[in-house]
Design a protein around this motif. Structure first.
Motif, PDB file in Angstrom:
ATOM      1  N   ALA A 135     -16.886   8.965 -25.509  1.00 32.72           N
ATOM      2  CA  ALA A 135     -16.624   7.560 -25.898  1.00 32.72           C
ATOM      3  C   ALA A 135     -15.179   7.165 -25.215  1.00 32.72           C
ATOM      4  O   ALA A 135     -15.238   6.120 -24.742  1.00 32.72           O
ATOM      5  CB  ALA A 135     -16.563   7.517 -27.443  1.00 32.72           C
ATOM      6  N   GLN A 138     -15.740   6.569 -21.467  1.00 29.30           N
ATOM      7  CA  GLN A 138     -16.367   5.182 -21.422  1.00 29.30           C
ATOM      8  C   GLN A 138     -15.575   3.967 -21.391  1.00 29.30           C
ATOM      9  O   GLN A 138     -15.677   3.052 -20.809  1.00 29.30           O
ATOM     10  CB  GLN A 138     -17.666   5.223 -22.238  1.00 29.30           C
ATOM     11  N   VAL A 139     -14.818   4.165 -22.500  1.00 32.71           N
ATOM     12  CA  VAL A 139     -13.773   2.790 -22.677  1.00 32.71           C
ATOM     13  C   VAL A 139     -12.357   3.029 -21.898  1.00 32.71           C
ATOM     14  O   VAL A 139     -12.011   1.762 -21.584  1.00 32.71           O
ATOM     15  CB  VAL A 139     -13.463   2.896 -24.078  1.00 32.71           C
ATOM     16  N   ARG A 177     -17.458   1.053 -27.581  1.00 35.92           N
ATOM     17  CA  ARG A 177     -18.350   2.060 -27.864  1.00 35.92           C
ATOM     18  C   ARG A 177     -18.137   2.571 -29.424  1.00 35.92           C
ATOM     19  O   ARG A 177     -16.931   2.645 -29.922  1.00 35.92           O
ATOM     20  CB  ARG A 177     -17.861   3.376 -27.003  1.00 35.92           C
ATOM     21  N   THR A 332     -22.633   4.237 -18.600  1.00 32.86           N
ATOM     22  CA  THR A 332     -23.748   3.955 -19.618  1.00 32.86           C
ATOM     23  C   THR A 332     -24.488   5.257 -20.013  1.00 32.86           C
ATOM     24  O   THR A 332     -25.200   5.412 -20.873  1.00 32.86           O
ATOM     25  CB  THR A 332     -24.800   3.097 -19.017  1.00 32.86           C
ATOM     26  N   TYR A 369     -22.781   1.480 -26.440  1.00 35.63           N
ATOM     27  CA  TYR A 369     -21.697   1.472 -25.328  1.00 35.63           C
ATOM     28  C   TYR A 369     -22.077  -0.086 -24.882  1.00 35.63           C
ATOM     29  O   TYR A 369     -23.218  -0.438 -24.200  1.00 35.63           O
ATOM     30  CB  TYR A 369     -22.054   2.391 -24.346  1.00 35.63           C
ATOM     31  N   TYR A 371     -20.201  -3.152 -21.983  1.00 39.21           N
ATOM     32  CA  TYR A 371     -19.408  -3.413 -21.091  1.00 39.21           C
ATOM     33  C   TYR A 371     -19.382  -4.766 -20.686  1.00 39.21           C
ATOM     34  O   TYR A 371     -20.408  -5.210 -20.018  1.00 39.21           O
ATOM     35  CB  TYR A 371     -19.493  -2.343 -20.026  1.00 39.21           C
TER      36      TYR A 371
END
Length: 380
Positions: A135, A138-139, A177, A332, A369, A371
């Motif tokens: 996570a 991803q962020v 996320r 993703t 998730y 974006y």
């Protein structure tokens, strides 16, 4: 102080303890790592008033005690020691490091001048180490690198009930996320704004842990968050200020979207962007035939390419920064991604595109998730 410790265990512990220390500091004492030997363990700690790290490892302790030495130098030595047990011994104003035939002597620093490490108490809960590390990865790319506005250089950790959400923005994009959060106080709701750089290191450090305990202390003079797993703890001072209300930017539903092969669109974007200057956007046309990418506006070179895409709704043309799109697609973690187009009244100023994972070409959307990326003005 005198003790013997396994070479690899010692090197890993020193590396962890000094990883978050600043490269340069106005107070030399803050560049030190504190070694504390007690009974059958060695504890290594570092602290620069903003972040701290602490870890304990097993050791054969002949004499307990404490010593403070240069963290960077000790780390470099530890990584290059031969494969033998390491003996640490305090000798007057220096610490001797012996490993096989290798011997080092490090000048100690005054322990009485070293700050006391912070203790954190407050709302605590657990998350999966693997999911938490994923996570953060991803962020965190969506966090701002501009120190002029510190509040958006951080990642917001928001805890509510049995869910934990990570959020980041640099004004041009927003990444969110959500993951499961286990706590005894399910009625509590609290937020912590953590520096992105620190949180990224936390994610890498604890991604292989089964669970990570997160403790958030707010409301006092020093608001802190602590991350703990496997005898390792990192604390961070929180960023003060109000994080932008980015959650309200996400639409409840999107009827107009395109499902794309994630890897194919990423590679096409990389190829077509070769002919544009850094930060220059590409033009994307999503229609029934797929996705057409165009690099326009350069006198020296132009490029275009078409990839597969399954369109639901009307054709849409948007201008997007290549790296920003790649960041969203690559995180993703799915073979397919859904690119949704938010409605707008101005055809020359498209609304943000929403990127989410897709289980399959014709499958369902995965919403953990999200974006959101703001397009550039359309190139003509």
């Amino acid at each position: 102080m005198k003790l013997t410790v396994h070479r690899d265990i010692f090197a890993d512990a020193v590396s962890f303890a000094v990883k978050l220390l600043p490269q340069r500091t106005t107070l030399p004492i803050l560049s030190g790592v504190l070694l504390s030997a007690d009974e059958s363990s060695l504890t290594l700690s570092s602290f620069d008033y903003e972040v701290s790290a602490r870890t304990s490892v097993g050791a054969d302790v002949a004499q307990s005690g404490q010593v403070l030495v240069s963290g960077r130098l000790l780390s470099e030595i530890a990584q290059r020691l031969p494969q033998h047990d390491v003996v640490l011994e305090l000798d007057g104003s220096s610490m001797k490091v012996t490993c096989g035939t290798a011997r080092f002597s490090l000048l100690t620093m005054p322990i009485e001048e070293y700050p006391q490490l912070p203790e954190v108490s407050g709302l605590a809960g657990e998350v999966s180490g693997e999911e938490f590390g994923k996570a953060i990865a991803q962020v965190s790319p969506a966090a701002s690198r501009d120190d002029v506005t510190p509040v958006i250089t951080g990642v917001l950790i928001n805890v509510a009930g049995e869910k934990l959400a990570l959020m980041a923005t640099d004004r041009y994009r927003v990444a969110v996320r959500e993951l499961a959060w286990s706590t005894t106080d399910v009625a509590a709701e609290v937020s912590a704004l953590v520096p992105s750089k620190t949180l990224s290191e936390v994610g890498k450090t604890f991604q292989n842990a089964q669970t990570v305990t997160i403790t958030i202390m707010t409301g006092g003079d020093r608001e802190l968050v602590a991350f703990s797993a496997d005898d390792k703890t990192v604390t961070s001072l929180l960023i003060k200020g109000s994080f932008p209300p980015v959650q309200r930017l996400f639409p409840e539903s999107i009827e107009n979207y395109s499902v794309v092969n994630t890897a194919e669109l990423i590679e096409a974007t990389r190829r077509v962007s070769l002919v544009v200057e850094r930060e220059a956007p590409l033009r994307y046309t999503f229609n029934a035939d797929g996705v057409m990418l165009e690099a326009l506006g350069s006198e020296q070179a132009q490029a275009s390419e078409t990839t597969d895409g399954h369109l639901v709704g009307d054709e849409c043309v948007v201008s997007l920064k290549p790296q920003f799109l790649i960041d969203g697609l690559s995180h993703t973690g799915s073979e397919f991604a859904r690119i949704g187009f938010t409605p707008t009244d101005n055809p020359n100023k498209p609304g943000p595109v929403l990127i989410t994972a897709q289980t399959s070409r014709d499958g369902d959307q995965e919403g953990a998730y999200r974006y959101l990326l703001q397009p550039n003005l359309l190139m003509r």
